[in-house]
Design a protein around this motif. Structure first.
Motif, PDB file in Angstrom:
ATOM      1  N   PRO A  13       0.798  -1.228   0.000  1.00 46.54           N
ATOM      2  CA  PRO A  13       0.000   0.000   0.000  1.00 46.54           C
ATOM      3  C   PRO A  13       0.830   1.276   0.000  1.00 46.54           C
ATOM      4  CG  PRO A  13      -0.842  -1.552   1.617  1.00 46.54           C
ATOM      5  CD  PRO A  13       0.454  -2.110   1.111  1.00 46.54           C
ATOM      6  N   VAL A  14       2.077   1.205   0.410  1.00 48.19           N
ATOM      7  CA  VAL A  14       2.955   2.372   0.405  1.00 48.19           C
ATOM      8  C   VAL A  14       3.165   2.879  -1.024  1.00 48.19           C
ATOM      9  CG1 VAL A  14       5.309   3.159   0.942  1.00 48.19           C
ATOM     10  CG2 VAL A  14       4.085   1.687   2.544  1.00 48.19           C
ATOM     11  N   ASP A  15       2.996   1.995  -2.008  1.00 50.27           N
ATOM     12  CA  ASP A  15       3.168   2.370  -3.420  1.00 50.27           C
ATOM     13  C   ASP A  15       2.005   3.195  -3.956  1.00 50.27           C
ATOM     14  OD1 ASP A  15       5.580   1.037  -3.559  1.00 50.27           O
ATOM     15  OD2 ASP A  15       4.706  -0.791  -4.391  1.00 50.27           O
ATOM     16  N   TRP A  16       0.912   3.311  -3.195  1.00 46.44           N
ATOM     17  CA  TRP A  16      -0.260   4.039  -3.678  1.00 46.44           C
ATOM     18  C   TRP A  16       0.057   5.526  -3.822  1.00 46.44           C
ATOM     19  CZ3 TRP A  16      -3.408   8.123  -2.612  1.00 46.44           C
ATOM     20  CH2 TRP A  16      -4.613   8.174  -3.311  1.00 46.44           C
ATOM     21  N   MET A  43     -11.041   7.261   2.432  1.00 49.95           N
ATOM     22  CA  MET A  43     -10.612   5.884   2.681  1.00 49.95           C
ATOM     23  C   MET A  43      -9.113   5.808   2.914  1.00 49.95           C
ATOM     24  SD  MET A  43     -13.165   3.671   0.306  1.00 49.95           S
ATOM     25  CE  MET A  43     -12.743   2.157   1.166  1.00 49.95           C
ATOM     26  N   ARG A  44      -8.329   6.573   2.170  1.00 47.88           N
ATOM     27  CA  ARG A  44      -6.882   6.596   2.371  1.00 47.88           C
ATOM     28  C   ARG A  44      -6.538   7.137   3.762  1.00 47.88           C
ATOM     29  NH1 ARG A  44      -3.439   3.711   0.455  1.00 47.88           N
ATOM     30  NH2 ARG A  44      -1.903   5.324   0.765  1.00 47.88           N
ATOM     31  N   GLU A  45      -7.187   8.227   4.168  1.00 47.39           N
ATOM     32  CA  GLU A  45      -6.913   8.801   5.488  1.00 47.39           C
ATOM     33  C   GLU A  45      -7.249   7.814   6.600  1.00 47.39           C
ATOM     34  OE1 GLU A  45      -9.063  12.509   5.627  1.00 47.39           O
ATOM     35  OE2 GLU A  45      -7.913  13.294   3.923  1.00 47.39           O
ATOM     36  N   MET A  46      -8.391   7.146   6.476  1.00 51.06           N
ATOM     37  CA  MET A  46      -8.782   6.157   7.491  1.00 51.06           C
ATOM     38  C   MET A  46      -7.799   4.997   7.525  1.00 51.06           C
ATOM     39  SD  MET A  46     -11.499   7.038   9.225  1.00 51.06           S
ATOM     40  CE  MET A  46     -12.184   5.512   9.830  1.00 51.06           C
ATOM     41  N   GLN A  47      -7.379   4.535   6.360  1.00 51.21           N
ATOM     42  CA  GLN A  47      -6.451   3.406   6.307  1.00 51.21           C
ATOM     43  C   GLN A  47      -5.111   3.798   6.923  1.00 51.21           C
ATOM     44  OE1 GLN A  47      -3.479   2.371   4.578  1.00 51.21           O
ATOM     45  NE2 GLN A  47      -3.779   0.317   5.393  1.00 51.21           N
TER      46      GLN A  47
END
Length: 69
Positions: A13-16, A43-47
């Protein structure tokens, strides 16, 4: 280069990035608009904050703030 699994999910997920999201959406014939980015960024902030993808209940609650009624 972003490594994806056989279903198209990022392996790390770091590659997003937003650029990756734009390219991936375009490959599927989707032009990301403001409403898409509203959900994607939430969704990114929550993740990132909780280290877990938010469930539908949290997403719907967040969307209700933008689209009450």
């Amino acid at each position: 280069m972003n490594k994806q699994d056989e279903e198209g999910y990022l392996v790390d997920p770091v590659d997003w990035s937003e650029a990756w999201a734009e390219r991936t959406a375009a490959e599927q014939g989707i032009a990301l608009a403001d409403d898409h980015w509203f959900v994607i960024r939430f969704m990114r902030e929550m993740q990132l904050e909780h280290q877990v993808t938010p469930d539908a209940r949290h997403v719907m609650r967040h969307l209700e703030k933008r689209y009450p009624g």
